[in-house]
Design an enzyme around this catalytic site. Structure first.
Site, PDB file in Angstrom:
ATOM      1  N   ILE A  18       0.818  -1.227   0.000  1.00  0.00           N
ATOM      2  CA  ILE A  18       0.000   0.000   0.000  1.00  0.00           C
ATOM      3  C   ILE A  18       0.839   1.259   0.000  1.00  0.00           C
ATOM      4  O   ILE A  18       0.295   2.368  -0.074  1.00  0.00           O
ATOM      5  CB  ILE A  18      -0.964   0.033   1.205  1.00  0.00           C
ATOM      6  N   GLY A  19       2.170   1.136   0.060  1.00  0.00           N
ATOM      7  CA  GLY A  19       2.989   2.335   0.039  1.00  0.00           C
ATOM      8  C   GLY A  19       4.459   2.015   0.076  1.00  0.00           C
ATOM      9  O   GLY A  19       4.877   0.878   0.319  1.00  0.00           O
ATOM     10  N   GLY A  21       8.372   4.132   1.135  1.00  0.00           N
ATOM     11  CA  GLY A  21       9.062   5.320   1.585  1.00  0.00           C
ATOM     12  C   GLY A  21      10.545   5.224   1.313  1.00  0.00           C
ATOM     13  O   GLY A  21      11.017   4.340   0.587  1.00  0.00           O
ATOM     14  N   GLY A  22      11.320   6.146   1.910  1.00  0.00           N
ATOM     15  CA  GLY A  22      12.745   6.168   1.667  1.00  0.00           C
ATOM     16  C   GLY A  22      13.460   4.953   2.216  1.00  0.00           C
ATOM     17  O   GLY A  22      14.485   4.532   1.685  1.00  0.00           O
ATOM     18  N   MET A  23      12.910   4.365   3.305  1.00  0.00           N
ATOM     19  CA  MET A  23      13.633   3.261   3.940  1.00  0.00           C
ATOM     20  C   MET A  23      12.833   1.972   3.979  1.00  0.00           C
ATOM     21  O   MET A  23      13.366   0.925   4.340  1.00  0.00           O
ATOM     22  CB  MET A  23      13.997   3.643   5.377  1.00  0.00           C
ATOM     23  N   VAL A  26       5.489  -0.544   2.727  1.00  0.00           N
ATOM     24  CA  VAL A  26       4.382  -0.732   3.667  1.00  0.00           C
ATOM     25  C   VAL A  26       3.349  -1.662   3.032  1.00  0.00           C
ATOM     26  O   VAL A  26       2.981  -1.488   1.867  1.00  0.00           O
ATOM     27  CB  VAL A  26       3.729   0.611   4.049  1.00  0.00           C
ATOM     28  N   LYS A  41       5.476  -2.398   8.160  1.00  0.00           N
ATOM     29  CA  LYS A  41       6.520  -1.618   7.505  1.00  0.00           C
ATOM     30  C   LYS A  41       7.779  -2.482   7.495  1.00  0.00           C
ATOM     31  O   LYS A  41       8.336  -2.811   8.548  1.00  0.00           O
ATOM     32  CB  LYS A  41       6.748  -0.314   8.257  1.00  0.00           C
ATOM     33  N   ASP A 135      10.999  14.124  12.181  1.00  0.00           N
ATOM     34  CA  ASP A 135      10.621  14.106  10.758  1.00  0.00           C
ATOM     35  C   ASP A 135       9.146  14.454  10.590  1.00  0.00           C
ATOM     36  O   ASP A 135       8.412  13.801   9.855  1.00  0.00           O
ATOM     37  CB  ASP A 135      10.921  12.737  10.153  1.00  0.00           C
TER      38      ASP A 135
END
Length: 711
Positions: A18-19, A21-23, A26, A41, A135
């Site tokens: 579903i997603g 990110g940088g690291m 998800v 995650k 962040d």
């Protein structure tokens, strides 16, 4: 990394990605043990090879897992399985604040402040446990389907930021604090700075600093002055702008020193958006011990005392220049504080003197002086949410009592429609204030039912299922089939209201009078019928000793009858004298023709006019019309195209028949309007003879004609 359909730990079934990110990536997953949906995650492969980083990441995540709050994405578990390292967390259905800003452009002031308050509450929970987010940005703020705000990734940003420069998310540089950009020590005030930048974007639709590279943006945070947000959005009040600018001061000592101060000011600006007030901490002198205490809000981990000492020593080397700036700023703030305090004392003395009459002022005449210690002025809570209204009244020593709830098309659900007593009235402290709360609009958007084009029966059934009764009316339509819905009113009826359906009665039908075509040739009859909006129908042939060959001797629809425009008129044409009677005498021919018509079957499918009708309605007119009356003095040089027609009303509809075909005449012409035998519609005893401008459709002159029945 394709984990779909994989079951981790024999418990978490991966459903879909579903997603990303940088690291990490998800995934949506199901906790088979507890039967609930969760988000997982999973660290990307490039991070998993660094064992020091993985350990740091797990330690930070475990610290963040201790956070529980309604505005925090809760962490359930931190797990390893083979080469996978992942965090199990609360699944939030909704969108990120970044997506929400992109959709709306600029957020409504009240909505944006409400979102900021919820983020601040999440930070307050974290800072109380010495956890700094590091962040805060719209990408890490989620808005659920029921409009609740959730902050994600607490504590995890520290592990990432300490890994490599490349590990930072590309978007984060737009929200980092100057001390983060410098690589210095971060504390709770860094989160406050990032929240200020996020608020800036919520209300302006843009970030304050941009550049061609991440380095350029980071330098802008350190050196570039910020354009006030009101330049891009004039709806931002001075109070709200001061809050945003205070959050984003480059020196942490000049920002809010803790999240509670910011939260108090945000709640105040939500309740009293336009009331001037002093921003929290604006005259506060920051002491060295206060700064030391705030700088300790770091995540709790398993580092030894020696490790902490080494870490602190390294950071002290980086912060020497920064501490010198702090000392200078403390001195400046101390002097400024003394000056401001003196000014405030002078102002207080002046206003107290005005109110007590010492300086001869009129303070004793103000409405405030009329209030005793048991009274207060009623605040205005109309339009506020029930919760905010209750707080505002409570702050004024009043008690809120919900009198009732009503539907409202103008007041949002859950907000106050009215209050009693009214705003600005003087009331006793601790008295009750009755409010009416909105249930929202009870109007139903019928467009969701897609009624247009449905049959009348289907539309009525759908409306009945949704609690509406119906009325219907018919209307002709050239595009909507007969019996189908053209439109409806009202478009948003309230519960139980009647809905009127407009149903197509089919194409609009125009009535015309059938002219008499007997005695004409076929071409003449065709022209006359088409002029009157009719068509020449089926042809039949019939011998006749009295009518010349090729001439019409009968028609299926009697002259003067009213029929639908576009109808066909069948006709019979004379075929001349029968061959066997060509040599007989005229008497014998006549007798033979009669006998032949009686004894032989005829080809005619229509009856002669004399058979079709025993009577007619006939009128006449004899006059002249001067076009000069319309065109004017230069009429001899001007031409106009005119026609003459008969207009009658038959069965409620206007029908027309042509008396004179269109022709072009000069303006000085005297037009004769002479028709001795005008056949009208049967049963209609009146009509109008109209002279019409063919090009414009304008009726230049109209004469009333009486019709009489003739046997």
């Amino acid at each position: 990394m394709n984990l779909e359909s994989v079951v981790l730990q024999g418990r978490y079934e991966i459903i879909e990605k579903i997603g990303s990110g940088g690291m990490s990536n998800v995934f949506r997953a199901k906790d088979l043990k507890l039967g609930r949906m969760v988000a997982i995650k999973v660290l990307k492969d490039e991070f998993c090879t660094d064992l020091n980083f993985v350990e740091k990441f797990k330690r930070e995540a475990q610290a963040a897992a201790s956070l529980l709050g309604e505005n925090i994405v809760n962490i359930y578990d931190v797990v390893d399985e083979g080469r996978y390292h992942f965090i199990v967390m609360e699944l939030v259905d909704g969108i990120t604040l970044k997506e929400y800003i992109r959709i709306k452009g600029k957020l409504d002031i009240t909505e944006g402040v409400s979102i900021a308050i919820q983020v601040a509450r999440a930070l307050k929970t974290a800072h109380a446990q010495h956890i700094v987010h590091r962040d805060i940005k719209p990408q890490n703020i989620l808005i659920t389907d029921d409009s609740k705000v959730k902050v994600a990734d607490f504590g995890i940003a520290r592990a990432v930021s300490e890994q490599t420069v490349n590990a930072n998310a590309i978007g984060s540089v737009h929200y980092i604090s100057p001390e983060q950009a410098r690589g210095g020590r971060c504390d709770a005030r860094s989160d406050i700075y990032s929240l200020g930048i996020t608020m800036y974007e919520m209300f302006t639709g843009r970030v304050p600093f941009t550049g061609e590279s991440t380095v350029a943006v980071a330098l802008a945070h350190l050196e570039q002055a910020m354009t006030p947000p009101s330049v891009y959005n004039n709806k931002i009040s001075p109070n709200l702008e001061r809050i945003i600018l205070k959050c984003t001061k480059k020196d942490p000592a000049n920002r809010y020193q803790n999240i509670t101060e910011l939260l108090d000011d945000l709640e105040n600006v939500l309740l009293n958006p336009d009331t001037p007030y002093e921003i929290s901490g604006s005259t506060k002198i920051i002491k060295a011990e206060d700064t030391a205490m705030l700088s300790q809000v770091e995540p709790i981990d398993d580092m030894s005392d020696d490790e902490y000492e080494r870490d602190d020593k390294e950071e002290e080397d980086d912060d020497d220049d920064y501490d010198e700036e702090d000392e200078k700023m403390d001195k400046i703030m101390s002097v400024a504080g003394v000056i401001i305090a003196v000014i405030i004392v002078v102002l207080l003395v002046f206003f107290v003197g005005r109110f007590t009459g010492v300086f001869g002022g009129k303070g004793s005449d103000t409405s405030q002086s009329k209030l005793d210690s048991t009274q207060t002025k009623m605040p205005d809570v109309v339009g506020l949410s029930e919760k905010m209204a209750d707080k505002k009244l409570s702050d004024n020593n009043l008690q809120m009592q919900v009198k009732s709830s009503e539907y409202s098309d103008t007041v949002e659900k859950g907000n106050v429609i009215s209050q009693e007593p009214k705003a600005d009235e003087v009331v006793s402290k601790y008295s009750k204030v009755s409010v009416v709360i909105s249930l929202g609009s009870d109007a139903f958007d019928i467009s969701k039912l897609n009624l247009v084009g449905k049959t009348k029966e289907s539309a009525e059934s759908l409306l009945k299922e949704n609690g509406f009764s119906t009325d219907t009316k018919e209307e002709p339509s050239d595009t909507v089939p007969k019996g189908s819905v053209i439109s409806y009113t009202p478009t948003k009826p309230k519960n139980g209201e009647r809905v009127t359906l407009t149903v197509s009665s089919g194409k609009k039908v125009t009535k015309v009078v059938v002219p008499n075509i007997t005695g004409m040739s076929e071409s003449e009859a065709k022209t006359l019928l088409e002029t009157n909006g009719l068509m020449l129908g089926n042809k039949a042939e019939q011998h006749s000793a009295t009518v010349a060959k090729g001439i019409i001797i009968g028609q299926s629809t009697a002259a003067g009858s009213s029929v639908d425009s576009g109808s066909s008129v069948d006709y019979a044409v004379s075929n001349g004298v029968a061959p066997e009677t060509t040599q007989a005498s005229s008497e014998q021919l006549s007798q033979s023709t009669n006998e032949q018509q009686q004894t032989q079957p005829t080809k005619a499918t229509v009856a002669p006019t004399s058979v079709a009708a025993n009577y007619r309605y006939v009128g006449s007119i004899d006059t002249n019309y001067s076009l000069q009356d319309v065109i004017g003095p230069s009429s001899g040089l001007t031409s106009v195209k005119v026609m003459i027609r008969l207009k009658q009303t038959v069965n409620g509809s206007d029908v027309y028949s042509t008396l004179m075909d269109a022709r072009t005449v000069t303006g000085d012409t005297i037009l004769p309007v002479r028709f001795r035998t005008i056949v009208g519609a049967n049963g209609v005893d009146q009509g109008q003879v109209e002279i019409v401008n063919v090009d414009s459709g304008e009726v230049l002159k109209s004469y009333t004609v009486e019709f009489f029945r003739v046997e």
